[in-house]
Design a protein around this motif. Sequence first.
Motif, PDB file in Angstrom:
ATOM      1  N   ASP A   3       0.827  -1.110  -0.070  1.00  0.00           N
ATOM      2  CA  ASP A   3      -0.047   0.115  -0.113  1.00  0.00           C
ATOM      3  C   ASP A   3       0.784   1.238   0.138  1.00  0.00           C
ATOM      4  OD1 ASP A   3      -2.238  -1.403   0.045  1.00  0.00           O
ATOM      5  OD2 ASP A   3      -2.462  -1.378   2.224  1.00  0.00           O
ATOM      6  N   SER A   4       2.079   1.216   0.558  1.00  0.00           N
ATOM      7  CA  SER A   4       2.852   2.411   0.618  1.00  0.00           C
ATOM      8  C   SER A   4       3.335   2.648  -0.606  1.00  0.00           C
ATOM      9  CB  SER A   4       3.929   2.366   1.776  1.00  0.00           C
ATOM     10  OG  SER A   4       3.476   2.017   3.001  1.00  0.00           O
ATOM     11  N   TRP A   5       3.705   1.984  -1.343  1.00  0.00           N
ATOM     12  CA  TRP A   5       4.257   2.026  -2.670  1.00  0.00           C
ATOM     13  C   TRP A   5       3.125   2.556  -3.711  1.00  0.00           C
ATOM     14  CZ3 TRP A   5       8.558   3.178  -4.842  1.00  0.00           C
ATOM     15  CH2 TRP A   5       9.775   2.898  -4.343  1.00  0.00           C
ATOM     16  N   TYR A   6       1.958   1.892  -3.595  1.00  0.00           N
ATOM     17  CA  TYR A   6       0.891   2.286  -4.339  1.00  0.00           C
ATOM     18  C   TYR A   6       0.544   3.709  -4.081  1.00  0.00           C
ATOM     19  CZ  TYR A   6      -3.334   1.882  -7.090  1.00  0.00           C
ATOM     20  OH  TYR A   6      -4.253   2.360  -7.961  1.00  0.00           O
ATOM     21  N   SER A   7       0.493   3.994  -2.795  1.00  0.00           N
ATOM     22  CA  SER A   7      -0.019   5.392  -2.286  1.00  0.00           C
ATOM     23  C   SER A   7       0.961   6.369  -2.867  1.00  0.00           C
ATOM     24  CB  SER A   7      -0.049   5.340  -0.857  1.00  0.00           C
ATOM     25  OG  SER A   7      -0.418   6.747  -0.477  1.00  0.00           O
ATOM     26  N   ALA A   8       2.283   5.939  -2.904  1.00  0.00           N
ATOM     27  CA  ALA A   8       3.509   7.216  -3.049  1.00  0.00           C
ATOM     28  C   ALA A   8       3.524   7.447  -4.727  1.00  0.00           C
ATOM     29  CB  ALA A   8       4.804   6.927  -2.765  1.00  0.00           C
ATOM     30  N   LEU A   9       3.140   6.294  -5.463  1.00  0.00           N
ATOM     31  CA  LEU A   9       3.207   6.210  -6.881  1.00  0.00           C
ATOM     32  C   LEU A   9       1.845   7.179  -7.386  1.00  0.00           C
ATOM     33  CD1 LEU A   9       4.836   2.804  -7.780  1.00  0.00           C
ATOM     34  CD2 LEU A   9       5.889   5.305  -7.620  1.00  0.00           C
ATOM     35  N   GLU A  59      -1.137  11.832  -9.674  1.00  0.00           N
ATOM     36  CA  GLU A  59      -2.158  12.950  -9.421  1.00  0.00           C
ATOM     37  C   GLU A  59      -1.624  14.129  -9.184  1.00  0.00           C
ATOM     38  OE1 GLU A  59      -4.587  11.311  -6.116  1.00  0.00           O
ATOM     39  OE2 GLU A  59      -5.466   9.821  -7.375  1.00  0.00           O
ATOM     40  N   HIS A  60      -0.280  14.386  -8.847  1.00  0.00           N
ATOM     41  CA  HIS A  60       0.028  15.767  -8.443  1.00  0.00           C
ATOM     42  C   HIS A  60       1.394  16.283  -9.054  1.00  0.00           C
ATOM     43  CE1 HIS A  60      -2.609  14.381  -5.005  1.00  0.00           C
ATOM     44  NE2 HIS A  60      -3.147  15.642  -4.978  1.00  0.00           N
ATOM     45  N   ASP A  69       9.732  -0.413 -13.443  1.00  0.00           N
ATOM     46  CA  ASP A  69       8.390  -0.701 -14.032  1.00  0.00           C
ATOM     47  C   ASP A  69       7.224  -0.204 -13.196  1.00  0.00           C
ATOM     48  OD1 ASP A  69       9.880  -1.938 -16.362  1.00  0.00           O
ATOM     49  OD2 ASP A  69       9.894  -3.717 -15.393  1.00  0.00           O
ATOM     50  N   TRP A  70       7.326  -0.087 -11.976  1.00  0.00           N
ATOM     51  CA  TRP A  70       5.989   0.243 -11.223  1.00  0.00           C
ATOM     52  C   TRP A  70       6.161   1.738 -11.396  1.00  0.00           C
ATOM     53  CZ3 TRP A  70       7.166  -2.150  -5.751  1.00  0.00           C
ATOM     54  CH2 TRP A  70       7.058  -3.384  -5.717  1.00  0.00           C
ATOM     55  N   PHE A  71       7.032   2.368 -11.640  1.00  0.00           N
ATOM     56  CA  PHE A  71       7.135   3.888 -11.906  1.00  0.00           C
ATOM     57  C   PHE A  71       6.280   4.254 -12.793  1.00  0.00           C
ATOM     58  CE2 PHE A  71      11.446   4.110  -9.547  1.00  0.00           C
ATOM     59  CZ  PHE A  71      10.945   3.816  -8.364  1.00  0.00           C
ATOM     60  N   ARG A  72       6.585   3.374 -14.122  1.00  0.00           N
ATOM     61  CA  ARG A  72       6.063   3.565 -15.382  1.00  0.00           C
ATOM     62  C   ARG A  72       4.536   3.192 -15.304  1.00  0.00           C
ATOM     63  NH1 ARG A  72       9.372   1.347 -20.344  1.00  0.00           N
ATOM     64  NH2 ARG A  72       9.231  -0.555 -18.931  1.00  0.00           N
ATOM     65  N   ALA A  73       4.177   2.081 -14.809  1.00  0.00           N
ATOM     66  CA  ALA A  73       2.936   1.315 -14.810  1.00  0.00           C
ATOM     67  C   ALA A  73       1.846   2.197 -13.840  1.00  0.00           C
ATOM     68  CB  ALA A  73       2.912  -0.213 -14.399  1.00  0.00           C
ATOM     69  N   VAL A  74       2.164   2.520 -12.752  1.00  0.00           N
ATOM     70  CA  VAL A  74       1.257   2.954 -11.585  1.00  0.00           C
ATOM     71  C   VAL A  74       1.289   4.640 -11.667  1.00  0.00           C
ATOM     72  CG1 VAL A  74       0.726   3.277  -9.235  1.00  0.00           C
ATOM     73  CG2 VAL A  74       1.589   1.052 -10.022  1.00  0.00           C
ATOM     74  N   SER A  75       2.446   5.083 -11.885  1.00  0.00           N
ATOM     75  CA  SER A  75       2.412   6.739 -11.617  1.00  0.00           C
ATOM     76  C   SER A  75       2.341   7.320 -13.276  1.00  0.00           C
ATOM     77  CB  SER A  75       3.774   7.250 -10.983  1.00  0.00           C
ATOM     78  OG  SER A  75       5.141   6.869 -11.795  1.00  0.00           O
ATOM     79  N   GLU A  76       2.441   6.376 -14.220  1.00  0.00           N
ATOM     80  CA  GLU A  76       2.538   6.912 -15.537  1.00  0.00           C
ATOM     81  C   GLU A  76       3.467   7.882 -16.009  1.00  0.00           C
ATOM     82  OE1 GLU A  76      -1.372   7.336 -16.541  1.00  0.00           O
ATOM     83  OE2 GLU A  76      -2.049   5.336 -15.872  1.00  0.00           O
ATOM     84  N   THR A 135       6.793  13.725  -0.725  1.00  0.00           N
ATOM     85  CA  THR A 135       5.799  13.070  -0.115  1.00  0.00           C
ATOM     86  C   THR A 135       6.730  11.758   0.484  1.00  0.00           C
ATOM     87  OG1 THR A 135       3.911  11.801  -0.225  1.00  0.00           O
ATOM     88  CG2 THR A 135       5.265  11.400  -2.173  1.00  0.00           C
ATOM     89  N   GLN A 136       5.868  11.336   1.495  1.00  0.00           N
ATOM     90  CA  GLN A 136       6.460  10.276   2.206  1.00  0.00           C
ATOM     91  C   GLN A 136       5.510   9.289   2.656  1.00  0.00           C
ATOM     92  OE1 GLN A 136       9.006  11.266   5.365  1.00  0.00           O
ATOM     93  NE2 GLN A 136       8.694   9.635   6.505  1.00  0.00           N
ATOM     94  N   GLU A 137       5.899   7.900   2.481  1.00  0.00           N
ATOM     95  CA  GLU A 137       4.841   6.857   2.760  1.00  0.00           C
ATOM     96  C   GLU A 137       5.526   5.902   3.636  1.00  0.00           C
ATOM     97  OE1 GLU A 137       1.668   6.846   2.245  1.00  0.00           O
ATOM     98  OE2 GLU A 137       1.509   8.760   1.020  1.00  0.00           O
ATOM     99  N   GLY A 138       4.781   5.101   4.551  1.00  0.00           N
ATOM    100  CA  GLY A 138       5.473   3.854   5.181  1.00  0.00           C
ATOM    101  C   GLY A 138       6.038   4.234   6.622  1.00  0.00           C
ATOM    102  N   PRO A 139       6.088   3.395   7.372  1.00  0.00           N
ATOM    103  CA  PRO A 139       6.882   3.398   8.641  1.00  0.00           C
ATOM    104  C   PRO A 139       8.208   3.617   8.567  1.00  0.00           C
ATOM    105  CG  PRO A 139       6.210   1.127   8.285  1.00  0.00           C
ATOM    106  CD  PRO A 139       5.562   1.782   7.070  1.00  0.00           C
ATOM    107  N   ASP A 140       8.868   4.250   9.457  1.00  0.00           N
ATOM    108  CA  ASP A 140      10.314   4.473   9.232  1.00  0.00           C
ATOM    109  C   ASP A 140      11.311   3.506   9.187  1.00  0.00           C
ATOM    110  OD1 ASP A 140      12.375   6.785  10.685  1.00  0.00           O
ATOM    111  OD2 ASP A 140      13.197   4.738  11.160  1.00  0.00           O
ATOM    112  N   GLU A 141      10.825   2.253   9.360  1.00  0.00           N
ATOM    113  CA  GLU A 141      11.932   0.970   9.147  1.00  0.00           C
ATOM    114  C   GLU A 141      11.613   0.573   7.562  1.00  0.00           C
ATOM    115  OE1 GLU A 141       8.214  -0.522  10.828  1.00  0.00           O
ATOM    116  OE2 GLU A 141       9.671   0.904  11.413  1.00  0.00           O
ATOM    117  N   ASN A 142      10.500   1.175   6.891  1.00  0.00           N
ATOM    118  CA  ASN A 142      10.328   0.527   5.502  1.00  0.00           C
ATOM    119  C   ASN A 142       9.542   1.910   4.732  1.00  0.00           C
ATOM    120  OD1 ASN A 142      10.199  -1.205   3.595  1.00  0.00           O
ATOM    121  ND2 ASN A 142       8.159  -1.580   3.977  1.00  0.00           N
ATOM    122  N   ARG A 143      10.208   3.049   5.019  1.00  0.00           N
ATOM    123  CA  ARG A 143       9.675   4.242   4.508  1.00  0.00           C
ATOM    124  C   ARG A 143      10.235   4.657   2.840  1.00  0.00           C
ATOM    125  NH1 ARG A 143      12.237   9.421   7.619  1.00  0.00           N
ATOM    126  NH2 ARG A 143      14.332   8.934   7.239  1.00  0.00           N
TER     127      ARG A 143
END
Length: 619
Positions: free
Chosen positions: A280-286, A291-292, A307-314, A602-610
């Motif tokens: 969820d953290s990756w999806y929210s960040a991308l 959107e912004h 590939d995630w950057f291209r597919a999700v954040s377009e 922007t920042q997503e996720g807990p400190d140990e996996n942010r």
Amino acid sequence: KPNHSLLAYGFRKPNHSLLAYGFREPNHSLLAYNVSTWRKSIGWVVFSAFWLGLFSATWSGWSFIMFVILFYEFIVLANCLSERFQYGQDTSAEIKRHLVVPAIFLAAGAFWIIVFSGLNPLVQLTNQIKNAVVLNRPLTLLIWPNVFSTVGELKNGDYLSIAKAIGGVFPLMLILISMLGIFLNIKKYWGMKRELLIILVVWFMTMFFFCSKGIRFAMFLLVPLGIFLGWGIEETYQFLRRKKWKLAIIPCGLLGIWLMSALVTTADNTAKGALPLMDDSWYSALTTIKEHTPPDSVINSWWDFGDWFRAVSERRVIFDGQTQNTPQAYWMARVLLTDSEKEAIGTLRMLNNGGNKAFEIIDKYVSNPFLSVLLLKRAIMLMPEEGKSLFSKHLPPSAVKEVAEILYSLPKQKAYFIVDASMIGKMFPISYLGNWDFIKVYLSHTIRIKSQEQILQDLAYFGLDQNQAERYYQEATLISVRDFDTWVSQRFSIPGIAYQKKSDDDPVLFNNGFIYNPNKKTIYSYSSYEEKYQVPKSLFLVNGDNITEKPFPQNDSKYSTLLLQNDDLYKLVLLSPELARSMFVRLQFLNGRGLNHFVPFTQEGPDENRILVFEIKWD
């Protein structure tokens, strides 16, 4: 792909066989060789080639099935030649057919590949063949580091690692015994079963060899091993029935059930450990980026999640899995490793304006890749006029203008930089790429070829003074050829992170055994192996926007510690001292504090996996 059938040879449904060679029914043999006319034989071969061409359009690993078939043809042809010359049998017709059919298959395959995919798969295949020998060697004939040598999936495979990858030592041993027993009794099989047996053995041997180049190729073993396992169970069952050993069927059946259960459990655990890849953290960040940020924005980061950057954040990317083994790997690693924001932003400006095009332009005129890259590295740190003056000594005015435009003009599109916690563990391979010493690479290529005088002249031409050149040369003469890979670069790492809440107690006891005294600024760790307290190489502390170092002369560790203080928490990072002031540490652990060109977005996720996203300010 593992869950796809072999379209190249007609695996369209589970009950279909290899159409390339006519596996239509269990009692039919390979149709390309067992039909009445050449016309029918060629028809089946062209039909096989059609599926090979279609396969090339679906997956970049299409060529493996072609090599399996060609190796099969080689073995059969060798057998025909042996029968002819060793035993005097007339195998002229078979030899002719096993020369003509593969030739037609290759020609028709190339035709269908071009029809479905153009020339690109053939170009890639040529490059793959050239690079196969040095697939997981860091040092190649090129000047750039081989990124594949740092990929975990491409580490050399041995029996134990291959067994682990496919389900365990015992299942692999059982399957190999089954395959050996079936192959030793090859004379009892005829038609389709005989030819399939040979193809599967060739398939296994080919892929087992490729596993020595990269453990990821173990997935290609699953098809032949799975078939041999089922084949072996069937043969064992029929043998027990013929012998009327009915009591033996029960324990063998129980063994089969246990084996199936073990393999299914292993597969299930593997899938659970690997999926889902995106959280969820990756999806929210991308999604936030999508959107912004402007649609023409570019994302800069390490290649793993490109590939995630291209597919999700377009959004476009500088570096991804398809371009991982390119010079971009070195340049992006330098951005993460350098302690100079000037070098980092200059390198990113070059990448966003033209990738590695600046180097290509320079080398077109200089015709010396080592001098070209050294000039480029020097120019990145200079002001525009200084850089133009440097290039004017080696390039014509038109090339100087073109290179300066790439290096010094502000990119037209907005750009963002992403770091995440997974990079902490990746710093070991990233640092090897980013610390690549081109002078040492040059010496590794020439130390056994050129004379000392020639080499020293070249090093002076590269810009080294006499003392530097002689030191490099002496090092190169003392290094053995097999040690060049480790000599040309250095590896740094971040082996551990620990936390402790702030309190009035003194000293601070971390959960990994480190003890910190805030008043004296001293730090120790207890080694249970040596049964004594150890002192790190140094202690790095954050003071405002600066990172200061307190060295410990009486240290007994190669690592330093970086101490961070939040509102109510101490955070201790154990790391190579060379990384303490790196751009990665400043971005990942200090949120970009003290940097002018990296603004938190922007920042997503807990400190140990942010996950942290920064907007790059070019000006």
